[in-house]
Motif scaffolding. Structure first.
Motif, PDB file in Angstrom:
ATOM      1  N   PRO A  79       0.966  -1.039   0.011  1.00  0.00           N
ATOM      2  CA  PRO A  79       0.154   0.159  -0.147  1.00  0.00           C
ATOM      3  C   PRO A  79       1.013   1.284   0.054  1.00  0.00           C
ATOM      4  O   PRO A  79       1.937   1.217   0.200  1.00  0.00           O
ATOM      5  CB  PRO A  79      -0.845  -0.283   1.531  1.00  0.00           C
ATOM      6  CG  PRO A  79       0.245  -0.504   2.361  1.00  0.00           C
ATOM      7  CD  PRO A  79       0.640  -2.227   1.092  1.00  0.00           C
ATOM      8  N   ALA A  80       0.548   2.230  -0.095  1.00  0.00           N
ATOM      9  CA  ALA A  80       0.620   3.403  -0.344  1.00  0.00           C
ATOM     10  C   ALA A  80       1.085   4.151   1.456  1.00  0.00           C
ATOM     11  O   ALA A  80       0.311   3.536   2.634  1.00  0.00           O
ATOM     12  CB  ALA A  80      -0.215   4.941  -0.881  1.00  0.00           C
ATOM     13  N   PHE A  81       2.604   4.406   1.005  1.00  0.00           N
ATOM     14  CA  PHE A  81       2.765   5.368   2.525  1.00  0.00           C
ATOM     15  C   PHE A  81       1.774   5.512   3.478  1.00  0.00           C
ATOM     16  O   PHE A  81       1.517   5.889   5.005  1.00  0.00           O
ATOM     17  CB  PHE A  81       4.335   5.376   2.764  1.00  0.00           C
ATOM     18  CG  PHE A  81       5.348   4.802   1.835  1.00  0.00           C
ATOM     19  CD1 PHE A  81       5.570   4.161   3.273  1.00  0.00           C
ATOM     20  CD2 PHE A  81       5.812   5.024   1.153  1.00  0.00           C
ATOM     21  CE1 PHE A  81       6.518   2.919   2.828  1.00  0.00           C
ATOM     22  CE2 PHE A  81       6.818   4.891   0.878  1.00  0.00           C
ATOM     23  CZ  PHE A  81       7.411   3.390   1.040  1.00  0.00           C
ATOM     24  N   ASN A  82       0.504   7.151   2.815  1.00  0.00           N
ATOM     25  CA  ASN A  82      -0.089   7.698   4.018  1.00  0.00           C
ATOM     26  C   ASN A  82       1.220   8.067   5.584  1.00  0.00           C
ATOM     27  O   ASN A  82       0.520   7.604   6.378  1.00  0.00           O
ATOM     28  CB  ASN A  82      -1.045   6.344   4.294  1.00  0.00           C
ATOM     29  CG  ASN A  82      -1.517   6.173   3.356  1.00  0.00           C
ATOM     30  OD1 ASN A  82      -2.054   6.071   2.038  1.00  0.00           O
ATOM     31  ND2 ASN A  82      -2.584   4.253   3.034  1.00  0.00           N
ATOM     32  N   VAL A  83       1.455   8.305   4.585  1.00  0.00           N
ATOM     33  CA  VAL A  83       2.519   9.325   5.838  1.00  0.00           C
ATOM     34  C   VAL A  83       1.987  10.194   6.944  1.00  0.00           C
ATOM     35  O   VAL A  83       1.004  11.828   6.223  1.00  0.00           O
ATOM     36  CB  VAL A  83       3.787  10.595   5.500  1.00  0.00           C
ATOM     37  CG1 VAL A  83       4.217  11.115   6.687  1.00  0.00           C
ATOM     38  CG2 VAL A  83       4.786   9.497   4.294  1.00  0.00           C
ATOM     39  N   LYS A  84       1.369  10.116   8.150  1.00  0.00           N
ATOM     40  CA  LYS A  84       1.154  11.027   8.393  1.00  0.00           C
ATOM     41  C   LYS A  84       2.004  11.150   9.923  1.00  0.00           C
ATOM     42  O   LYS A  84       3.005  10.954  10.565  1.00  0.00           O
ATOM     43  CB  LYS A  84      -0.177   9.633  10.074  1.00  0.00           C
ATOM     44  CG  LYS A  84      -1.451   9.362   8.992  1.00  0.00           C
ATOM     45  CD  LYS A  84      -1.737   9.020   9.727  1.00  0.00           C
ATOM     46  CE  LYS A  84      -3.000   7.849   9.638  1.00  0.00           C
ATOM     47  NZ  LYS A  84      -3.798   8.699   8.492  1.00  0.00           N
TER      48      LYS A  84
END
Length: 387
Positions: free
Chosen positions: A89-94
Protein backbone atom coordinates in the motif's frame (compact mmCIF):
# COMPACT_ATOMS: atom_id res chain seq x y z
CA UNK A 1 -0.12 -15.53 -9.03
CA UNK A 2 0.26 -16.91 -5.50
CA UNK A 3 2.26 -15.22 -2.73
CA UNK A 4 4.82 -18.00 -2.96
CA UNK A 5 5.19 -17.49 -6.71
CA UNK A 6 5.55 -13.75 -6.18
CA UNK A 7 8.18 -14.39 -3.52
CA UNK A 8 10.21 -16.67 -5.80
CA UNK A 9 9.89 -14.25 -8.71
CA UNK A 10 11.11 -11.37 -6.55
CA UNK A 11 14.01 -13.44 -5.21
CA UNK A 12 15.11 -14.28 -8.75
CA UNK A 13 14.74 -10.66 -9.84
CA UNK A 14 16.85 -9.50 -6.89
CA UNK A 15 19.49 -12.11 -7.65
CA UNK A 16 19.70 -11.00 -11.28
CA UNK A 17 20.00 -7.34 -10.25
CA UNK A 18 22.69 -8.14 -7.67
CA UNK A 19 24.60 -10.20 -10.22
CA UNK A 20 24.38 -7.42 -12.79
CA UNK A 21 25.73 -4.85 -10.32
CA UNK A 22 28.65 -7.05 -9.26
CA UNK A 23 29.42 -8.07 -12.83
CA UNK A 24 29.52 -4.42 -13.87
CA UNK A 25 31.99 -3.73 -11.06
CA UNK A 26 34.16 -6.58 -12.25
CA UNK A 27 34.25 -5.22 -15.77
CA UNK A 28 35.21 -1.83 -14.36
CA UNK A 29 38.03 -3.47 -12.42
CA UNK A 30 36.81 -2.30 -9.01
CA UNK A 31 35.72 -5.66 -7.64
CA UNK A 32 37.80 -8.37 -9.23
CA UNK A 33 37.92 -11.78 -7.50
CA UNK A 34 41.42 -12.62 -6.36
CA UNK A 35 43.20 -14.82 -8.87
CA UNK A 36 45.69 -15.92 -6.21
CA UNK A 37 43.16 -17.68 -4.02
CA UNK A 38 42.92 -21.38 -4.81
CA UNK A 39 40.03 -23.67 -3.94
CA UNK A 40 42.14 -25.30 -1.25
CA UNK A 41 42.53 -21.94 0.52
CA UNK A 42 38.82 -21.21 0.63
CA UNK A 43 36.97 -21.88 3.88
CA UNK A 44 33.40 -23.09 4.62
CA UNK A 45 31.89 -19.87 3.32
CA UNK A 46 33.00 -20.96 -0.14
CA UNK A 47 31.03 -24.21 -0.10
CA UNK A 48 27.51 -24.34 -1.54
CA UNK A 49 25.07 -26.93 -2.82
CA UNK A 50 24.07 -27.07 -6.47
CA UNK A 51 20.58 -27.87 -7.77
CA UNK A 52 21.16 -31.59 -7.16
CA UNK A 53 22.24 -31.04 -3.56
CA UNK A 54 25.87 -31.80 -4.36
CA UNK A 55 28.48 -29.81 -2.41
CA UNK A 56 30.47 -27.46 -4.64
CA UNK A 57 33.25 -24.92 -4.21
CA UNK A 58 32.60 -21.29 -5.17
CA UNK A 59 34.86 -20.37 -8.06
CA UNK A 60 32.96 -17.61 -9.85
CA UNK A 61 30.21 -15.04 -9.43
CA UNK A 62 27.24 -17.28 -10.34
CA UNK A 63 28.55 -19.80 -7.78
CA UNK A 64 28.73 -17.04 -5.18
CA UNK A 65 25.20 -15.87 -5.91
CA UNK A 66 24.03 -19.45 -5.31
CA UNK A 67 25.88 -19.44 -2.00
CA UNK A 68 24.49 -16.03 -1.04
CA UNK A 69 20.95 -17.13 -1.81
CA UNK A 70 21.47 -20.21 0.39
CA UNK A 71 22.64 -17.96 3.25
CA UNK A 72 19.43 -15.93 3.00
CA UNK A 73 17.28 -19.08 2.92
CA UNK A 74 19.12 -20.36 6.02
CA UNK A 75 18.39 -17.08 7.79
CA UNK A 76 14.73 -17.45 6.84
CA UNK A 77 14.72 -20.97 8.26
CA UNK A 78 15.47 -19.34 11.62
CA UNK A 79 13.56 -16.05 11.28
CA UNK A 80 10.63 -17.04 9.09
CA UNK A 81 10.05 -16.08 5.47
CA UNK A 82 10.31 -12.51 4.29
CA UNK A 83 6.72 -11.63 3.29
CA UNK A 84 5.79 -10.89 -0.30
CA UNK A 85 6.79 -7.33 -1.17
CA UNK A 86 4.53 -6.81 -4.19
CA UNK A 87 1.29 -4.82 -4.19
CA UNK A 88 2.24 -2.91 -1.05
CA UNK A 89 0.00 0.00 0.00
CA UNK A 90 0.87 3.68 -0.17
CA UNK A 91 2.83 4.98 2.81
CA UNK A 92 0.04 7.41 3.86
CA UNK A 93 2.54 9.41 5.89
CA UNK A 94 1.07 10.91 9.05
CA UNK A 95 2.96 13.78 10.70
CA UNK A 96 2.43 14.35 14.42
CA UNK A 97 5.07 16.99 15.24
CA UNK A 98 8.33 18.59 14.19
CA UNK A 99 11.38 19.98 15.97
CA UNK A 100 14.19 22.22 14.73
CA UNK A 101 17.64 20.80 15.46
CA UNK A 102 21.18 21.91 14.72
CA UNK A 103 21.22 21.86 10.94
CA UNK A 104 18.10 19.73 10.45
CA UNK A 105 14.41 19.38 11.20
CA UNK A 106 13.17 16.25 12.97
CA UNK A 107 9.66 15.05 12.14
CA UNK A 108 7.64 12.46 14.04
CA UNK A 109 5.90 10.37 11.39
CA UNK A 110 3.95 7.14 11.01
CA UNK A 111 4.15 5.07 7.82
CA UNK A 112 1.78 2.42 6.53
CA UNK A 113 4.17 -0.46 5.76
CA UNK A 114 1.57 -3.12 4.93
CA UNK A 115 -2.18 -3.52 5.17
CA UNK A 116 -3.03 -2.85 8.82
CA UNK A 117 0.66 -2.40 9.79
CA UNK A 118 1.96 1.00 10.87
CA UNK A 119 5.50 2.09 11.69
CA UNK A 120 6.32 5.12 13.88
CA UNK A 121 9.64 6.79 13.16
CA UNK A 122 11.70 9.94 13.56
CA UNK A 123 12.51 11.46 10.19
CA UNK A 124 15.34 13.99 9.91
CA UNK A 125 15.79 16.36 6.97
CA UNK A 126 19.01 18.44 6.93
CA UNK A 127 19.35 22.04 5.88
CA UNK A 128 19.93 22.05 2.13
CA UNK A 129 22.72 24.29 0.81
CA UNK A 130 22.67 23.08 -2.79
CA UNK A 131 19.08 23.03 -4.04
CA UNK A 132 20.05 20.91 -7.04
CA UNK A 133 21.89 18.15 -5.16
CA UNK A 134 20.17 15.11 -3.71
CA UNK A 135 20.77 13.93 -0.16
CA UNK A 136 22.25 10.59 0.86
CA UNK A 137 20.23 8.78 3.52
CA UNK A 138 20.61 6.52 6.54
CA UNK A 139 18.34 4.06 8.33
CA UNK A 140 19.25 4.43 12.03
CA UNK A 141 18.25 1.45 14.19
CA UNK A 142 18.06 1.87 17.95
CA UNK A 143 19.36 -0.41 20.74
CA UNK A 144 17.10 -2.28 23.17
CA UNK A 145 15.02 -0.01 25.38
CA UNK A 146 11.43 1.05 26.01
CA UNK A 147 12.13 4.50 24.55
CA UNK A 148 12.81 3.03 21.13
CA UNK A 149 13.74 5.63 18.51
CA UNK A 150 14.26 8.29 21.21
CA UNK A 151 17.41 6.44 22.26
CA UNK A 152 19.23 7.47 19.06
CA UNK A 153 18.04 11.06 19.34
CA UNK A 154 19.78 11.76 22.65
CA UNK A 155 17.04 10.72 25.10
CA UNK A 156 19.30 8.09 26.61
CA UNK A 157 20.98 7.78 30.02
CA UNK A 158 23.98 6.29 28.21
CA UNK A 159 26.23 8.47 26.03
CA UNK A 160 27.35 7.70 22.48
CA UNK A 161 23.96 6.56 21.13
CA UNK A 162 22.78 9.74 19.37
CA UNK A 163 23.82 8.64 15.91
CA UNK A 164 20.50 9.49 14.21
CA UNK A 165 20.72 13.11 15.32
CA UNK A 166 24.46 13.32 14.66
CA UNK A 167 24.23 11.93 11.13
CA UNK A 168 21.44 14.38 10.31
CA UNK A 169 23.85 17.11 11.36
CA UNK A 170 26.40 15.72 8.90
CA UNK A 171 24.02 16.17 5.98
CA UNK A 172 22.12 12.89 5.85
CA UNK A 173 18.38 12.38 5.63
CA UNK A 174 17.80 9.89 8.46
CA UNK A 175 14.88 7.65 9.32
CA UNK A 176 14.86 6.08 12.79
CA UNK A 177 11.98 3.60 13.20
CA UNK A 178 10.72 1.92 16.36
CA UNK A 179 11.39 -1.79 16.84
CA UNK A 180 8.25 -3.81 17.69
CA UNK A 181 7.74 -3.86 21.51
CA UNK A 182 9.65 -0.58 21.97
CA UNK A 183 8.95 3.11 21.60
CA UNK A 184 5.49 3.81 20.20
CA UNK A 185 5.21 0.07 19.49
CA UNK A 186 5.66 -0.80 23.17
CA UNK A 187 2.40 -2.79 23.29
CA UNK A 188 3.07 -4.73 20.09
CA UNK A 189 1.36 -8.16 20.09
CA UNK A 190 3.62 -10.78 18.51
CA UNK A 191 1.03 -13.52 18.92
CA UNK A 192 -1.38 -11.88 16.50
CA UNK A 193 0.91 -10.79 13.66
CA UNK A 194 1.84 -12.65 10.46
CA UNK A 195 5.55 -13.05 11.24
CA UNK A 196 7.42 -16.01 12.71
CA UNK A 197 9.79 -13.70 14.55
CA UNK A 198 10.11 -10.12 15.70
CA UNK A 199 13.38 -10.06 13.79
CA UNK A 200 11.67 -10.76 10.46
CA UNK A 201 9.00 -8.19 11.26
CA UNK A 202 11.81 -5.68 11.77
CA UNK A 203 13.55 -6.68 8.53
CA UNK A 204 10.30 -6.12 6.63
CA UNK A 205 9.70 -2.76 8.36
CA UNK A 206 13.25 -1.62 7.72
CA UNK A 207 13.07 -2.57 4.04
CA UNK A 208 9.94 -0.43 3.86
CA UNK A 209 12.01 2.42 5.33
CA UNK A 210 14.40 2.01 2.38
CA UNK A 211 11.38 1.97 0.03
CA UNK A 212 10.19 5.21 1.61
CA UNK A 213 13.59 6.89 1.27
CA UNK A 214 13.84 5.86 -2.37
CA UNK A 215 10.38 7.28 -3.05
CA UNK A 216 11.44 10.81 -2.12
CA UNK A 217 12.67 12.96 -4.98
CA UNK A 218 15.23 14.85 -2.89
CA UNK A 219 17.10 11.65 -1.86
CA UNK A 220 19.61 9.83 -4.05
CA UNK A 221 18.23 6.26 -4.18
CA UNK A 222 21.73 4.91 -4.82
CA UNK A 223 23.24 6.40 -1.66
CA UNK A 224 21.55 4.79 1.32
CA UNK A 225 23.13 3.05 4.32
CA UNK A 226 22.20 1.66 7.73
CA UNK A 227 23.68 2.01 11.23
CA UNK A 228 22.77 0.52 14.59
CA UNK A 229 24.07 -0.28 18.08
CA UNK A 230 23.42 -3.52 20.02
CA UNK A 231 19.92 -4.65 18.94
CA UNK A 232 20.23 -2.09 16.17
CA UNK A 233 23.67 -3.45 15.35
CA UNK A 234 22.55 -6.93 14.39
CA UNK A 235 19.35 -5.62 12.83
CA UNK A 236 21.52 -3.42 10.61
CA UNK A 237 23.40 -6.54 9.52
CA UNK A 238 20.21 -8.50 8.86
CA UNK A 239 18.80 -5.63 6.80
CA UNK A 240 22.05 -5.30 4.87
CA UNK A 241 22.01 -9.01 4.04
CA UNK A 242 18.45 -8.98 2.68
CA UNK A 243 18.47 -5.55 1.06
CA UNK A 244 21.20 -5.01 -1.55
CA UNK A 245 20.11 -1.38 -2.02
CA UNK A 246 22.12 -0.50 1.10
CA UNK A 247 25.63 0.55 0.17
CA UNK A 248 27.13 0.64 3.67
CA UNK A 249 26.32 -1.19 6.91
CA UNK A 250 27.62 -0.10 10.34
CA UNK A 251 27.13 -2.45 13.30
CA UNK A 252 28.18 -1.43 16.82
CA UNK A 253 28.22 -4.11 19.54
CA UNK A 254 25.84 -6.11 17.41
CA UNK A 255 27.30 -9.55 16.97
CA UNK A 256 29.67 -12.39 17.68
CA UNK A 257 29.59 -15.96 16.44
CA UNK A 258 26.86 -17.95 18.22
CA UNK A 259 29.45 -20.23 19.82
CA UNK A 260 30.90 -17.20 21.63
CA UNK A 261 27.70 -15.50 22.77
CA UNK A 262 27.62 -15.59 26.58
CA UNK A 263 25.26 -14.18 29.22
CA UNK A 264 26.80 -15.88 32.23
CA UNK A 265 25.48 -18.65 34.44
CA UNK A 266 22.66 -16.60 35.99
CA UNK A 267 21.52 -15.30 32.64
CA UNK A 268 21.62 -18.77 31.17
CA UNK A 269 19.36 -20.05 33.96
CA UNK A 270 16.98 -17.13 33.54
CA UNK A 271 16.55 -17.66 29.80
CA UNK A 272 16.82 -21.44 29.75
CA UNK A 273 20.12 -21.56 27.92
CA UNK A 274 23.08 -19.52 26.77
CA UNK A 275 21.28 -18.44 23.58
CA UNK A 276 17.98 -17.95 25.40
CA UNK A 277 17.85 -14.14 25.02
CA UNK A 278 17.83 -14.56 21.25
CA UNK A 279 14.76 -16.84 21.47
CA UNK A 280 12.33 -14.30 22.96
CA UNK A 281 9.16 -13.70 20.94
CA UNK A 282 10.39 -10.28 19.93
CA UNK A 283 13.58 -11.71 18.47
CA UNK A 284 13.85 -15.24 17.00
CA UNK A 285 11.77 -17.78 18.99
CA UNK A 286 12.48 -20.56 16.47
CA UNK A 287 15.99 -20.77 17.92
CA UNK A 288 14.35 -22.56 20.84
CA UNK A 289 11.42 -24.24 19.12
CA UNK A 290 13.29 -25.59 16.10
CA UNK A 291 16.97 -25.57 17.08
CA UNK A 292 16.86 -26.15 20.87
CA UNK A 293 19.23 -23.21 21.47
CA UNK A 294 22.04 -25.35 20.05
CA UNK A 295 24.58 -23.27 18.12
CA UNK A 296 25.63 -26.37 16.18
CA UNK A 297 22.11 -26.77 14.78
CA UNK A 298 21.59 -23.15 13.70
CA UNK A 299 21.96 -23.08 9.90
CA UNK A 300 23.69 -19.69 9.67
CA UNK A 301 26.11 -17.59 11.69
CA UNK A 302 27.20 -13.98 11.66
CA UNK A 303 30.13 -14.52 9.33
CA UNK A 304 27.52 -15.73 6.82
CA UNK A 305 25.55 -12.52 7.34
CA UNK A 306 28.65 -10.41 6.65
CA UNK A 307 29.42 -12.56 3.61
CA UNK A 308 25.90 -11.85 2.30
CA UNK A 309 26.65 -8.13 2.60
CA UNK A 310 29.93 -8.41 0.65
CA UNK A 311 31.35 -6.73 -1.35
CA UNK A 312 29.40 -3.76 -0.02
CA UNK A 313 30.96 -1.73 2.78
CA UNK A 314 30.76 -3.10 6.34
CA UNK A 315 32.09 -1.46 9.53
CA UNK A 316 32.01 -3.21 12.91
CA UNK A 317 32.64 -1.60 16.30
CA UNK A 318 33.50 -4.57 18.54
CA UNK A 319 34.85 -3.51 21.96
CA UNK A 320 37.35 -5.72 23.76
CA UNK A 321 35.23 -5.88 26.93
CA UNK A 322 31.72 -6.37 25.53
CA UNK A 323 30.24 -8.86 28.00
CA UNK A 324 27.62 -10.22 25.57
CA UNK A 325 29.37 -10.20 22.22
CA UNK A 326 32.71 -11.85 22.91
CA UNK A 327 35.43 -10.19 20.86
CA UNK A 328 37.08 -13.55 20.19
CA UNK A 329 34.01 -14.64 18.23
CA UNK A 330 34.17 -11.38 16.30
CA UNK A 331 37.81 -12.00 15.38
CA UNK A 332 36.98 -15.50 14.15
CA UNK A 333 33.98 -14.26 12.21
CA UNK A 334 35.94 -11.46 10.57
CA UNK A 335 38.72 -13.86 9.63
CA UNK A 336 36.15 -16.01 7.85
CA UNK A 337 34.20 -13.18 6.19
CA UNK A 338 37.43 -11.52 5.04
CA UNK A 339 37.89 -14.38 2.59
CA UNK A 340 34.77 -13.24 0.76
CA UNK A 341 35.92 -9.62 0.60
CA UNK A 342 39.27 -10.88 -0.70
CA UNK A 343 37.44 -12.95 -3.33
CA UNK A 344 35.82 -9.73 -4.55
CA UNK A 345 39.03 -7.70 -4.26
CA UNK A 346 37.15 -5.43 -1.84
CA UNK A 347 39.26 -5.80 1.31
CA UNK A 348 39.03 -2.04 2.04
CA UNK A 349 35.26 -2.36 2.36
CA UNK A 350 35.59 -4.52 5.48
CA UNK A 351 36.60 -2.57 8.59
CA UNK A 352 36.53 -3.63 12.25
CA UNK A 353 37.65 -1.68 15.30
CA UNK A 354 38.35 -3.15 18.74
CA UNK A 355 38.27 -0.24 21.23
CA UNK A 356 39.19 -0.64 24.88
CA UNK A 357 35.58 -0.34 25.99
CA UNK A 358 32.58 -2.29 27.20
CA UNK A 359 29.17 -2.44 25.41
CA UNK A 360 29.56 1.05 23.98
CA UNK A 361 30.04 3.07 20.79
CA UNK A 362 32.96 5.30 21.86
CA UNK A 363 33.10 8.75 20.33
CA UNK A 364 36.36 8.26 18.43
CA UNK A 365 35.17 5.01 16.85
CA UNK A 366 31.73 6.46 16.15
CA UNK A 367 33.27 9.45 14.38
CA UNK A 368 35.46 7.07 12.37
CA UNK A 369 32.34 5.13 11.41
CA UNK A 370 30.74 8.37 10.21
CA UNK A 371 33.80 9.15 8.08
CA UNK A 372 33.64 5.62 6.69
CA UNK A 373 30.00 6.21 5.74
CA UNK A 374 31.01 9.52 4.17
CA UNK A 375 33.54 7.81 1.90
CA UNK A 376 30.80 5.57 0.54
CA UNK A 377 27.81 7.93 0.45
CA UNK A 378 29.54 11.35 0.16
CA UNK A 379 27.02 13.53 1.98
CA UNK A 380 25.83 16.91 0.82
CA UNK A 381 27.61 19.45 3.04
CA UNK A 382 25.55 21.63 5.38
CA UNK A 383 26.35 24.72 7.42
CA UNK A 384 26.37 22.50 10.52
CA UNK A 385 28.43 19.57 9.25
CA UNK A 386 30.61 17.93 11.93
CA UNK A 387 34.30 17.70 11.11
Amino acid sequence: MTSKENYVQNAIRGLVIAYTVVAASLVAGSCTPSEKQTSAEKGPLFAYKDSTGTARVVNNLPDWENKREQILRSMEDVMGRLPDRTRLPAFNVKLSDSLKGSGYTRYSITLTVAEGEFLPAYFYVPVRNDREAKFPAIVALHPTGDKGKKLVDGDNPLPNRSYARELAGRGYVVIAPDYPSMGDLLDYDFSSDRYESGTMKAIFDHMRCVDFLQSLGYIDPERIGVIGHSLGGHNAMFLGAFDTRLKVVVSSCGWTLFDYYDIGEEGSKKYGGRLGPWAQDRYVPLLRERYQLDAEKIPFDFDDVIAAIAPRAFFSNSPLNDSNFDVNGVREGIKSAAQVYKFFGAENNLVVRYPQAEHDFPDDVRQEAYRFIDTILKPVSTDHEDK
